[in-house]
Design an enzyme around this catalytic site. Structure first.
Site, short mmCIF file in Angstrom:
data_model
loop_
_atom_site.label_atom_id
_atom_site.label_comp_id
_atom_site.label_asym_id
_atom_site.label_seq_id
_atom_site.Cartn_x
_atom_site.Cartn_y
_atom_site.Cartn_z
N GLU A 1 22.16 -12.63 -7.61
CA GLU A 1 23.11 -13.71 -7.93
C GLU A 1 23.47 -13.70 -9.41
O GLU A 1 24.63 -13.83 -9.79
CB GLU A 1 22.49 -15.08 -7.60
CG GLU A 1 22.04 -15.26 -6.17
CD GLU A 1 20.59 -14.85 -5.94
OE1 GLU A 1 20.17 -13.75 -6.39
OE2 GLU A 1 19.86 -15.62 -5.31
N SER B 1 3.28 25.22 11.53
CA SER B 1 4.07 24.03 11.89
C SER B 1 5.46 24.03 11.25
O SER B 1 6.14 23.02 11.26
CB SER B 1 3.31 22.77 11.46
OG SER B 1 3.17 22.76 10.05
N ASP C 1 -1.21 22.19 4.43
CA ASP C 1 0.21 22.34 4.04
C ASP C 1 0.43 22.44 2.53
O ASP C 1 1.54 22.76 2.11
CB ASP C 1 1.04 21.15 4.55
CG ASP C 1 1.01 21.03 6.07
OD1 ASP C 1 0.52 21.97 6.72
OD2 ASP C 1 1.44 19.99 6.59
N LEU D 1 4.95 16.09 -1.30
CA LEU D 1 5.12 14.69 -0.95
C LEU D 1 6.00 13.92 -1.93
O LEU D 1 5.73 12.76 -2.22
CB LEU D 1 3.75 13.99 -0.81
CG LEU D 1 2.76 14.60 0.16
CD1 LEU D 1 1.46 13.80 0.19
CD2 LEU D 1 3.33 14.65 1.58
N GLY E 1 -2.52 13.86 8.93
CA GLY E 1 -2.38 14.30 10.31
C GLY E 1 -3.00 13.33 11.33
O GLY E 1 -3.14 12.13 11.08
N ASN F 1 -3.78 9.25 11.31
CA ASN F 1 -2.95 8.46 12.23
C ASN F 1 -3.82 7.67 13.20
O ASN F 1 -3.60 6.48 13.42
CB ASN F 1 -2.02 9.39 13.03
CG ASN F 1 -0.89 9.94 12.18
OD1 ASN F 1 -0.62 9.43 11.08
ND2 ASN F 1 -0.22 10.97 12.66
N SER G 1 -6.96 6.73 12.87
CA SER G 1 -7.78 5.67 12.30
C SER G 1 -6.95 4.42 12.00
O SER G 1 -7.42 3.30 12.21
CB SER G 1 -8.57 6.16 11.08
OG SER G 1 -7.70 6.51 10.05
C1 AOF Z 1 16.75 -14.11 -5.47
N1 AOF Z 1 17.56 -13.04 -5.67
O1 AOF Z 1 17.92 -10.89 -5.95
C2 AOF Z 1 15.72 -11.58 -5.53
C3 AOF Z 1 14.88 -12.70 -5.25
O2 AOF Z 1 9.52 -11.67 -10.42
P1 AOF Z 1 10.92 -12.04 -10.12
O3 AOF Z 1 11.51 -12.99 -11.12
O4 AOF Z 1 11.83 -10.87 -9.89
O5 AOF Z 1 10.89 -12.86 -8.75
C4 AOF Z 1 10.56 -12.23 -7.56
C5 AOF Z 1 10.71 -13.21 -6.40
O6 AOF Z 1 12.05 -13.69 -6.39
C6 AOF Z 1 10.51 -12.53 -5.05
O7 AOF Z 1 9.19 -12.65 -4.61
C7 AOF Z 1 11.46 -13.33 -4.16
O8 AOF Z 1 10.85 -14.54 -3.78
C8 AOF Z 1 12.61 -13.63 -5.09
N2 AOF Z 1 13.57 -12.52 -5.04
N3 AOF Z 1 15.44 -13.91 -5.21
O9 AOF Z 1 17.20 -15.26 -5.52
C9 AOF Z 1 17.13 -11.80 -5.72
N4 AOF Z 1 15.21 -10.32 -5.61
ZN ZN Z 2 16.58 -15.24 -8.07
#
Ligand code: AOF
Ligand code: ZN
Length: 375
Positions: free
Chosen positions: A46, A162, A194, A198, A299, A303, A305
């Protein structure tokens, strides 16, 4: 909101353990700005959208895929800037699960006189952030298990060969998955057989933390994993018992010098097949280090466990149109296995995708249905 969801996805691989969030600002029927959460620790969707507006957003509508936050975290609250800029209406896809926000973000906006509508494309938004929701709700990393097998259910020939079961398009998709999850785990058997890298070989990919379950600390210092540990974080989980032996200490020191982090982990005992690391303890250690998700790439012992412990949340099964046969050829899940079909781990929300002649089947593992290793 669809556009906001598309924008949110651009954050994939860069925001963990935060959610992916997208935002669109609309005024007089036109999009006047867009934004998404680009990187953990940086501004939220936002704030990015509102700071980029080239015209006054007062009275505009704001579409956001997650409830705007109202807390001071690594960044200031999004509700503040939304109120400050005079946004008229806010449309939200899904509510946040973070207890600092959950419901309170929407309330703060309403208290400021902003009209808020929630639940728009809600399921899509929840699905997009399945890792975030799971991690916040359970405090345990989300576990995805990936394997490629032939049509007769083998992950290798009886000789161990593989390469390759699936084609280049499927393998490119695997690199996409490595971007989606913040760590990737293999058992020592796979690491020895392998000698994998990763890493994530896609554009702009971020390498996941590489994990090896290695109870006897057999990872060779000249393996690709150890040799590149200074560039890509590499953590090897072994047992206290191994680290107490002179040989174990010596091996740990050699790996440490190469930049490998050797981490003591609980021991799940010796089963009828092999000694192993306790999967539940391993996940606890990852959570302590803020790792929200793991992609298990085999492998069969590892998986088994995780599956037997009921700790697998999603499965990606790639099928290559080949048959290799062989009673001793390995299959994706070892262990003892379920005694009855009714005890099988079952997938839900199945999606099927085709890559050239290969087929990918993915789905969420139904909870409470882990296969039972007892008769
Ligand atoms: C929003 N908009 O784009 C995101 C949100 O450590 P901070 O400040 O980045 O906060 C992380 C928390 O904010 C995360 O756990 C979630 O609750 C919220 N993320 N909120 O309004 C965003 N990424
Ligand atoms: Zn936010």
């Amino acid at each position: 909101m669809r556009r906001a969801l598309e924008l949110a996805k651009r954050g994939e691989g860069h925001v963990s353990p935060n959610p992916m969030v997208g935002c669109v600002v609309v005024k007089d029927g036109r999009i006047i700005s867009e934004g998404y959460h680009e990187k953990v620790g940086e501004y939220h969707a936002e704030r990015n959208a509102l700071l980029r507006c080239e015209e006054d957003p007062a009275g505009a509508d704001l579409y956001v895929t997650l409830e705007p936050c109202c807390h001071y975290g690594r960044t200031p609250p999004c509700t503040e800037i939304i109120i400050e800029k005079g946004i008229g209406r806010v449309f939200v896809a899904a509510l946040d699960v973070n207890p600092l926000v959950a419901g309170k973000g929407v309330q703060a906006l309403r208290d400021a006189g902003i009209e808020v509508t929630t639940g728009i494309l809600e399921q899509e938004a929840i699905d997009l952030n399945e890792v975030f929701y799971h991690y916040f709700e359970t405090h345990r990393p989300f576990v995805a298990m990936k394997y490629a097998m032939t049509l007769d259910g083998k992950i290798a020939c009886h000789t161990g060969d593989s390469q390759w079961i699936t084609g280049p398009q499927s393998r490119a998709c695997v690199h996409g998955l490595r971007k989606k999850y913040s760590s990737i785990l293999v058992g020592i058997g796979t690491a020895l057989a392998d000698d994998p890298m990763l890493n994530c070989r896609t554009d702009e990919g971020v390498d996941p933390v590489r994990l090896v379950a290695d109870s006897q600390l057999r990872l060779p210092p000249d393996s690709q994993l150890a040799q590149t540990a200074k560039d890509i974080p590499t953590w090897v989980f072994t047992t206290e018992e191994t680290l107490q032996s002179a040989k174990g200490r010596e091996r740990a020191e050699a790996l440490n010098r190469l930049g490998v982090d050797v981490i003591p982990c609980g021991y799940a005992g010796t089963t009828d097949y092999r000694s192993r690391i306790d999967p539940s303890h391993l996940l606890g250690l990852l959570a302590e280090r803020d790792i929200d998700s793991v992609l298990i790439e085999g492998g069969g012992t590892v998986n088994a466990s995780f599956l037997e412990a009921g700790l697998v949340d999603r499965v990606y099964a790639f099928l290559g149109p080949k048959l290799v046969g062989g009673a001793d050829s390995k299959s994706p899940v070892e262990g003892k296995g379920a005694a009855r079909m009714a005890d099988a781990a079952e997938l839900t929300n199945i999606e099927v995708e085709r890559f050239e002649d290969d087929i990918l089947i993915t789905g969420r593992v139904k909870k409470g249905g882990a296969p039972c290793s007892q008769d």
